[in-house]
Design a protein around this motif. Structure first.
Motif, PDB file in Angstrom:
ATOM      1  N   LEU A 185       0.831  -1.205   0.000  1.00 23.14           N
ATOM      2  CA  LEU A 185       0.000   0.000   0.000  1.00 23.14           C
ATOM      3  C   LEU A 185       0.868   1.259   0.000  1.00 23.14           C
ATOM      4  CD1 LEU A 185      -2.912  -0.984   2.409  1.00 23.14           C
ATOM      5  CD2 LEU A 185      -3.060  -0.584  -0.060  1.00 23.14           C
ATOM      6  N   GLU A 186       1.971   1.226   0.740  1.00 24.34           N
ATOM      7  CA  GLU A 186       2.878   2.383   0.728  1.00 24.34           C
ATOM      8  C   GLU A 186       3.484   2.581  -0.666  1.00 24.34           C
ATOM      9  OE1 GLU A 186       4.426   2.627   5.360  1.00 24.34           O
ATOM     10  OE2 GLU A 186       5.591   1.432   3.913  1.00 24.34           O
ATOM     11  N   ALA A 187       3.850   1.490  -1.307  1.00 28.28           N
ATOM     12  CA  ALA A 187       4.408   1.580  -2.661  1.00 28.28           C
ATOM     13  C   ALA A 187       3.366   2.105  -3.644  1.00 28.28           C
ATOM     14  CB  ALA A 187       4.925   0.219  -3.112  1.00 28.28           C
ATOM     15  N   MET A 188       2.115   1.683  -3.481  1.00 24.91           N
ATOM     16  CA  MET A 188       1.048   2.148  -4.365  1.00 24.91           C
ATOM     17  C   MET A 188       0.731   3.622  -4.112  1.00 24.91           C
ATOM     18  SD  MET A 188      -1.475  -1.148  -4.128  1.00 24.91           S
ATOM     19  CE  MET A 188      -2.334  -1.194  -5.658  1.00 24.91           C
ATOM     20  N   ALA A 189       0.757   4.016  -2.850  1.00 23.09           N
ATOM     21  CA  ALA A 189       0.483   5.421  -2.532  1.00 23.09           C
ATOM     22  C   ALA A 189       1.515   6.324  -3.193  1.00 23.09           C
ATOM     23  CB  ALA A 189       0.489   5.622  -1.016  1.00 23.09           C
ATOM     24  N   GLU A 190       2.775   5.899  -3.165  1.00 19.73           N
ATOM     25  CA  GLU A 190       3.830   6.688  -3.796  1.00 19.73           C
ATOM     26  C   GLU A 190       3.681   6.695  -5.310  1.00 19.73           C
ATOM     27  OE1 GLU A 190       8.739   6.893  -4.006  1.00 19.73           O
ATOM     28  OE2 GLU A 190       7.735   5.441  -2.686  1.00 19.73           O
ATOM     29  N   ALA A 191       3.329   5.545  -5.866  1.00 25.95           N
ATOM     30  CA  ALA A 191       3.233   5.436  -7.329  1.00 25.95           C
ATOM     31  C   ALA A 191       2.021   6.167  -7.901  1.00 25.95           C
ATOM     32  CB  ALA A 191       3.192   3.967  -7.734  1.00 25.95           C
ATOM     33  N   TYR A 192       0.906   6.164  -7.158  1.00 28.83           N
ATOM     34  CA  TYR A 192      -0.342   6.687  -7.721  1.00 28.83           C
ATOM     35  C   TYR A 192      -0.841   7.962  -7.047  1.00 28.83           C
ATOM     36  CZ  TYR A 192      -0.299   2.136  -9.957  1.00 28.83           C
ATOM     37  OH  TYR A 192       0.067   1.035 -10.688  1.00 28.83           O
ATOM     38  N   GLY A 193      -0.080   8.479  -6.086  1.00 32.46           N
ATOM     39  CA  GLY A 193      -0.377   9.803  -5.556  1.00 32.46           C
ATOM     40  C   GLY A 193      -1.506   9.897  -4.560  1.00 32.46           C
ATOM     41  N   PHE A 194      -1.875   8.798  -3.894  1.00 26.57           N
ATOM     42  CA  PHE A 194      -2.873   8.932  -2.838  1.00 26.57           C
ATOM     43  C   PHE A 194      -2.183   8.950  -1.480  1.00 26.57           C
ATOM     44  CE2 PHE A 194      -2.799   4.289  -3.621  1.00 26.57           C
ATOM     45  CZ  PHE A 194      -2.671   3.767  -2.347  1.00 26.57           C
ATOM     46  N   GLU A 195      -2.882   9.466  -0.485  1.00 29.38           N
ATOM     47  CA  GLU A 195      -2.338   9.588   0.864  1.00 29.38           C
ATOM     48  C   GLU A 195      -2.791   8.384   1.695  1.00 29.38           C
ATOM     49  OE1 GLU A 195      -2.343  12.739   4.644  1.00 29.38           O
ATOM     50  OE2 GLU A 195      -3.572  13.119   2.858  1.00 29.38           O
TER      51      GLU A 195
END
Length: 429
Positions: A185-195
């Motif tokens: 989830l942390e990797a996805m947040a960084e990749a897709y711009g969600f908090e």
């Protein structure tokens, strides 16, 4: 019995007679938790697992003519007790079924020397998917990282870029299980711009989450994703209703989709969702046989045979039974050992055709495992509470393999390095 069987076989062969059908049975212990704070969810799962093996013993005379000893060892979901159960059962076991990410992590290094496969369907350490590194560990049909990927894809409507600028709360059990989705989830947040906001729930806070839900109200997230288990889930759902959080924006992992937890809020829980790699099929041929040979015969303690968790338990034992059957066919022996079962788990091929033969059409998506893929990554459906029951709310969702595979590779190698010397399966590409 083992000595007698070998002597009887030798005598028969020396006399030129057919060998007698003496069977020792296959010992497949299950590390259960029918007690403790997670019992409400553990009981229907364990009932389903046990009833499937009872069905095979009663209807078919076991698997390949060999009866299955599906003994339970109670852990109460305690990691310490789980390790004790593992040590107590490992001498004769062909498999270990830890039923806790914490227990799985403790047992994982032991399996390399004990040579007993871990079967952890839909749980455990997500990088176990890498069969080259984790030769003895299996977590079919999907991992927690798969689950996180599918949940976020569903929330994004298939366009991960649409999550940019959104805020997502991960309400999670403060336990190895609850922390599992955090890396992806942390990797996805960084990749897709969600908090991403992490809101942990301690074991002692599971039934009183007022502080966590006060924090959620302050954060005003677009979505809450729950990685909960046992008593935590029921309390979280009740708090969400109480605080008027929009249930359609509240999604749980597959262990947070227990019918009884939603029945306590009834229509107020309408819209709540749970990703699920299993789907109840009350009218399936399998359920007719379970009713005939197990439930009506008084050999089951199940209360609701149509529940998500009970039928998921049936599916889980099907994985083990199929692996046993595959191994028996490959090695030409009925009483397989743990190493042969490892091969069977590595060569599962659960096709639509095989599910139809088992009377389990629609109960789990098709998948296969291999030397390098110990998970299968089958995909899952989104289930939604309609006020009375869970119903299918999506077509089959698939995890983003291109996003997850590099994380699996990196984390599995990191684990091996941290636990060096760690044996690899160099023959596995």
């Amino acid at each position: 019995m083992k000595t007698f069987t070998k002597l009887a076989l030798a005598s028969a062969l020396s006399l030129g007679l057919a060998a007698p059908a003496f069977a020792e049975g296959l010992f497949a212990p299950n590390l259960t938790y029918r007690t403790g704070p997670f019992a409400s969810t553990g009981i229907p799962l364990m009932d389903g697992q046990k009833d499937y093996m009872t069905l095979l013993n009663e209807r078919d005379g076991g698997i390949g003519g060999v009866m299955i000893n599906f003994e339970e060892c109670e852990t109460g979901y305690s990691t310490e007790k789980g390790v004790e159960c593992y040590e107590r059962t490992k001498a004769d076991a062909i498999v270990t079924q830890p039923w806790s990410t914490g227990i799985t992590l403790q047992v994982l290094p032991k399996t390399n020397t004990d040579m007993i496969p871990i079967l952890a369907p839909g749980y455990g350490f997500s990088p176990m998917a890498n069969g080259k590194v984790f030769q003895w560990a299996f977590n079919p049909p999907v991992s927690y990282w798969d689950g996180a990927s599918m949940i976020m894809q569903y929330l994004s409507g298939g366009d991960m870029g649409s999550l940019s600028g959104k805020k997502v709360v991960l309400l999670h059990l403060d336990h190895p299980f609850g922390k599992e989705p955090i890396p992806v989830l942390e990797a996805m947040a960084e990749a897709y711009g969600f908090e991403l906001k992490l809101v942990p729930v301690g074991l002692k806070e599971m039934q009183n989450q007022s502080a966590q839900w006060l924090q959620i109200r302050r954060e005003r997230p677009d979505y809450v994703v729950m990685w909960g288990w046992g008593a935590m889930n029921a309390s979280a759902i009740a708090e969400a209703v109480k605080t008027k959080f929009p249930m359609e924006n509240f999604v749980g992992v597959w262990w947070a989709g227990h019918d009884a937890d939603l029945k306590q809020v009834g229509a107020d829980g309408k819209g709540y969702k749970s990703i699920s790699w299993s789907m109840p099929q009350p009218d399936s041929p399998l359920m007719a046989d379970v009713k005939k040979y197990v439930i009506d015969a008084g050999k089951s303690t199940v209360e609701d045979p149509n529940s998500v968790f009970y039928q998921r338990g049936l599916v889980i034992s099907m994985f083990l039974a199929e692996a046993i059957s595959v191994a028996q066919a490959e090695f030409g022996v009925a009483e397989i050992n743990a190493e042969q079962l490892r091969w069977g788990l590595e060569n599962l091929n659960i096709t639509d055709e095989r599910l139809a033969e088992l009377g389990m059409t629609g109960m789990v998506p098709p998948f296969s495992t291999s030397c390098s893929n110990h998970t299968g990554h089958s995909g899952a459906w989104m289930l939604e509470w309609d006020g009375e029951k869970f119903v299918k709310a999506s077509d089959l969702l698939m995890p983003d393999a291109e996003f997850i595979a590099p994380l699996e590779e990196a984390n599995s190698l990191e684990y091996a390095e941290a636990n060096a010397p760690w044996p690899m399966n160099e023959a596995c590409n």
